[in-house]
Design an enzyme around this catalytic site. Structure first.
Site, short mmCIF file in Angstrom:
data_model
loop_
_atom_site.label_atom_id
_atom_site.label_comp_id
_atom_site.label_asym_id
_atom_site.label_seq_id
_atom_site.Cartn_x
_atom_site.Cartn_y
_atom_site.Cartn_z
N SER A 165 3.36 -3.34 -3.57
CA SER A 165 2.83 -2.60 -4.71
C SER A 165 1.72 -1.70 -4.20
O SER A 165 1.15 -1.92 -3.12
CB SER A 165 2.25 -3.58 -5.74
OG SER A 165 1.48 -2.93 -6.73
N TYR A 178 -2.71 -11.25 -7.92
CA TYR A 178 -1.69 -10.25 -7.60
C TYR A 178 -2.08 -9.48 -6.34
O TYR A 178 -1.25 -9.27 -5.45
CB TYR A 178 -1.54 -9.30 -8.78
CG TYR A 178 -0.27 -8.48 -8.78
CD1 TYR A 178 0.94 -9.05 -9.16
CD2 TYR A 178 -0.27 -7.14 -8.40
CE1 TYR A 178 2.11 -8.32 -9.18
CE2 TYR A 178 0.90 -6.40 -8.42
CZ TYR A 178 2.08 -6.98 -8.80
OH TYR A 178 3.24 -6.25 -8.80
#
Length: 284
Positions: A165, A178
């Site tokens: 990401s 995350y």
């Protein structure tokens, strides 16, 4: 929210199909998180390219919907389901063995993901541990179990792609687990590349925001944490720093995995396919 964050129906004309001698039903790809979103799109895209796909998820009903979508698109490959919990070590090992039973295991796409929005001081420790188990420990275990099978191939060619990401490159608030996972995946990927001897490659895919349940489900929590509207979350938080003012479709990301595992990407090893609409590399 409006339809601009609702994904379009997955269609064959949006899938990138490549001419690769290894893209046959004799060769197998594992795809985690295959019951929805990017995982579903990747499983179907790889099957469109002629591979046998071991599609795995804890969501059995969602996996069957993935199989149905592949059938609707009349894929040339196959999609076989493996229901498994990525937090269970024995079930993770069983995913790899089930995939190896389907043919020559060559490819892995570690895509399964979860999200939780909270400041560090109130972030639940059990949620932090769960996210690391699903998104970092499980990819490590799948890689560990898959490597011997891939090396058994006559030419040793294979690839492991990990879903990273832009948040594996930069950090924002309220996403400590995350970020920790995505930065860790880049390390796992580079370590895998270091041991792959050039034929067994590894890479990451880093995107901006994609039209998936993981993204859309975090919009209300982000709005609440920041005291802003859901529309402001999309326009200012998610897309504010990007130059391309639209979210990606799941199939756009699936195509990156198709490219990354293919022979066209034979010099992609340990690196990252960054598709983020200009978020990381431009500023005002």
């Amino acid at each position: 929210m409006s339809d601009d964050i609702t994904p379009a129906e997955l269609s064959r004309d949006r899938v990138m199909e490549l001419d690769d001698d290894h893209f046959t039903t004799e060769n197998v790809a594992i795809v985690t998180g295959a019951a929805s979103g990017i995982g579903r799109a990747t499983a179907v895209a790889l099957a469109c390219n002629g591979l046998t796909v071991a599609a795995t998820d804890v969501d059995e009903e969602g996996l069957e919907e993935t199989v149905d979508r592949a059938a609707d698109l009349d894929v040339s490959g196959e999609v076989e389901t493996v229901v498994a919990d990525l937090t269970n070590d024995d079930e993770v090992a069983a995913i790899v063995e089930a995939a190896a039973d389907l043919g020559q295991l060559r490819y892995v796409a570690n895509i399964a993901g979860v999200q939780h929005i909270s400041p560090i001081e109130s972030f639940p420790t059990e949620k932090f541990d769960f996210m690391l188990d699903v998104m970092l420990r499980a990819p490590f275990l799948i890689t560990k179990h898959a490597l011997p099978h891939i090396r058994e191939a006559s030419d040793g060619i294979g690839a492991i792609g990990n879903m990273c990401s832009l948040h594996g490159h930069i950090a924002t608030q309220d996403k400590v687990a995350y970020h920790t996972v995505k930065f860790g995946l880049r390390g796992l990927t580079q370590a895998t590349a270091a041991e792959g001897e050039g034929t067994l490659r590894a890479f990451t895919v880093s995107t901006g925001y994609v039209k998936t349940p993981l993204v859309t489900n975090q919009i209300p929590d982000t709005a609440a944490e920041r005291g802003i509207s859901e529309r402001e979350v999309v326009e200012d938080v998610m897309l504010g720093q990007a130059r391309v003012k639209e979210m990606m479709e799941p199939v756009d990301v699936a195509n990156l995995f198709v490219l990354g595992i293919s022979g066209y990407a034979r010099h992609l090893d340990g690196g990252d396919l960054t598709w983020d609409g200009g978020h990381l590399y431009t500023y005002e």
